[in-house]
Design a protein around this motif. Sequence first.
Motif, short mmCIF file in Angstrom:
data_model
loop_
_atom_site.label_atom_id
_atom_site.label_comp_id
_atom_site.label_asym_id
_atom_site.label_seq_id
_atom_site.Cartn_x
_atom_site.Cartn_y
_atom_site.Cartn_z
N GLY A 13 -11.63 -27.24 72.69
CA GLY A 13 -12.86 -27.60 73.41
C GLY A 13 -12.75 -27.37 74.91
N LYS A 14 -11.58 -27.69 75.45
CA LYS A 14 -11.36 -27.46 76.88
C LYS A 14 -11.30 -25.98 77.21
CE LYS A 14 -9.06 -31.83 77.84
NZ LYS A 14 -7.82 -32.49 78.23
N VAL A 15 -10.69 -25.21 76.31
CA VAL A 15 -10.64 -23.77 76.51
C VAL A 15 -12.05 -23.20 76.49
CG1 VAL A 15 -9.90 -21.57 75.48
CG2 VAL A 15 -8.31 -23.51 75.57
N ARG A 16 -12.86 -23.67 75.55
CA ARG A 16 -14.26 -23.19 75.45
C ARG A 16 -15.05 -23.57 76.70
NH1 ARG A 16 -19.37 -24.69 73.04
NH2 ARG A 16 -20.30 -22.83 72.11
N THR A 17 -14.91 -24.80 77.15
CA THR A 17 -15.62 -25.24 78.35
C THR A 17 -15.19 -24.43 79.57
OG1 THR A 17 -15.80 -27.48 77.46
CG2 THR A 17 -16.09 -27.23 79.84
N PHE A 18 -13.89 -24.19 79.70
CA PHE A 18 -13.40 -23.40 80.82
C PHE A 18 -13.94 -21.97 80.75
CE2 PHE A 18 -10.18 -20.70 82.89
CZ PHE A 18 -10.26 -21.22 84.18
N ILE A 20 -16.75 -20.99 79.36
CA ILE A 20 -18.18 -21.02 79.70
C ILE A 20 -18.36 -21.13 81.21
CG2 ILE A 20 -20.28 -22.43 79.54
CD1 ILE A 20 -19.39 -23.05 76.61
N LEU A 21 -17.64 -22.05 81.84
CA LEU A 21 -17.75 -22.20 83.30
C LEU A 21 -17.32 -20.93 84.03
CD1 LEU A 21 -16.41 -25.85 83.71
CD2 LEU A 21 -18.73 -25.04 84.20
N THR A 22 -16.23 -20.34 83.59
CA THR A 22 -15.76 -19.10 84.21
C THR A 22 -16.77 -17.98 84.01
OG1 THR A 22 -13.48 -19.77 83.81
CG2 THR A 22 -13.84 -17.45 84.27
N GLY A 23 -17.35 -17.90 82.82
CA GLY A 23 -18.36 -16.88 82.55
C GLY A 23 -19.60 -17.05 83.41
N VAL A 60 -21.39 -21.00 94.37
CA VAL A 60 -20.47 -22.00 94.96
C VAL A 60 -20.40 -23.24 94.08
CG1 VAL A 60 -20.16 -23.60 96.89
CG2 VAL A 60 -20.64 -21.20 97.34
N VAL A 61 -21.55 -23.72 93.62
CA VAL A 61 -21.56 -24.92 92.77
C VAL A 61 -20.83 -24.64 91.46
CG1 VAL A 61 -23.06 -26.48 91.45
CG2 VAL A 61 -23.64 -25.89 93.81
N LEU A 62 -21.07 -23.47 90.86
CA LEU A 62 -20.38 -23.12 89.62
C LEU A 62 -18.87 -22.97 89.83
CD1 LEU A 62 -22.97 -20.62 88.12
CD2 LEU A 62 -22.31 -22.85 87.16
N ALA A 63 -18.48 -22.33 90.94
CA ALA A 63 -17.06 -22.18 91.24
C ALA A 63 -16.41 -23.54 91.49
CB ALA A 63 -16.86 -21.26 92.44
N ILE A 68 -12.86 -27.79 89.61
CA ILE A 68 -12.58 -29.19 89.28
C ILE A 68 -12.13 -29.29 87.82
CG2 ILE A 68 -13.67 -31.44 88.89
CD1 ILE A 68 -15.39 -30.84 91.40
N PHE A 69 -12.83 -28.59 86.93
CA PHE A 69 -12.44 -28.63 85.52
C PHE A 69 -11.03 -28.09 85.33
CE2 PHE A 69 -12.17 -27.18 81.17
CZ PHE A 69 -12.65 -28.29 80.48
N ALA A 70 -10.70 -27.01 86.04
CA ALA A 70 -9.35 -26.43 85.92
C ALA A 70 -8.28 -27.42 86.39
CB ALA A 70 -9.27 -25.13 86.72
N VAL A 71 -8.54 -28.10 87.50
CA VAL A 71 -7.57 -29.06 88.01
C VAL A 71 -7.39 -30.23 87.04
CG1 VAL A 71 -7.18 -30.77 89.84
CG2 VAL A 71 -7.90 -28.45 90.44
N VAL A 72 -8.49 -30.70 86.48
CA VAL A 72 -8.43 -31.86 85.59
C VAL A 72 -7.91 -31.48 84.20
CG1 VAL A 72 -9.87 -33.57 84.39
CG2 VAL A 72 -10.25 -33.09 86.81
N ALA A 73 -8.35 -30.36 83.65
CA ALA A 73 -8.12 -30.09 82.23
C ALA A 73 -7.03 -29.09 81.90
CB ALA A 73 -9.43 -29.64 81.58
N ILE A 74 -6.74 -28.15 82.81
CA ILE A 74 -5.79 -27.11 82.41
C ILE A 74 -4.58 -26.97 83.33
CG2 ILE A 74 -7.58 -25.76 81.24
CD1 ILE A 74 -7.42 -23.79 83.57
N ARG A 75 -4.45 -27.84 84.30
CA ARG A 75 -3.35 -27.68 85.27
C ARG A 75 -1.98 -27.75 84.62
NH1 ARG A 75 -4.90 -33.00 86.77
NH2 ARG A 75 -3.21 -34.46 86.35
N LYS A 76 -1.81 -28.61 83.62
CA LYS A 76 -0.50 -28.73 82.98
C LYS A 76 -0.19 -27.52 82.10
CE LYS A 76 -0.26 -33.72 83.05
NZ LYS A 76 -0.25 -34.96 82.28
N ALA A 77 -1.21 -27.00 81.44
CA ALA A 77 -1.01 -25.86 80.54
C ALA A 77 -0.84 -24.56 81.30
CB ALA A 77 -2.18 -25.74 79.57
#
Length: 127
Positions: A13-18, A20-23, A60-63, A68-77
């Motif tokens: 789910g986090k991969v999918r959200t990331f 979508i946001l990146t896209g 800018v808002v999307l970036a 923020i999502f990357a820092v919260v959800a994928i920083r460890k991975a």
Amino acid sequence: MSTTATQPLVTPGKVRTFAILTGLTSLAIFVQAITAGQFVSQSHKHSWIDAHSMIANVAVVLALATGIFAVVAIRKASPVLMWLTVVLFVLTVFQTIIGHLITEGHIDGWIGVHVPLAGSVPRRQRE
């Protein structure tokens, strides 16, 4: 012998959200290039410049949301991916500030930085 399953560092789910946001962020940046091409050397360019400015703010808002999502959800991975996302946000803000200096501040000397920087925004590499 115990059989404890390890949790993945990033859920699907986090991969999918990331993704979508990146896209969406990438799409906004791509539309920036299209709108910029519409007002270069045009006599009736003001509406295209306004659209370019509004889309820059959306980018800018999307970036920011992606960062923020990357820092919260994928920083460890993937710390590298997280940092690249943060750099993308910083470059997007910098690019938008330069664009506003050109259009609202009438400082055309920044065009020589703004246009080449637009071509240097990091893109995702194929693995």
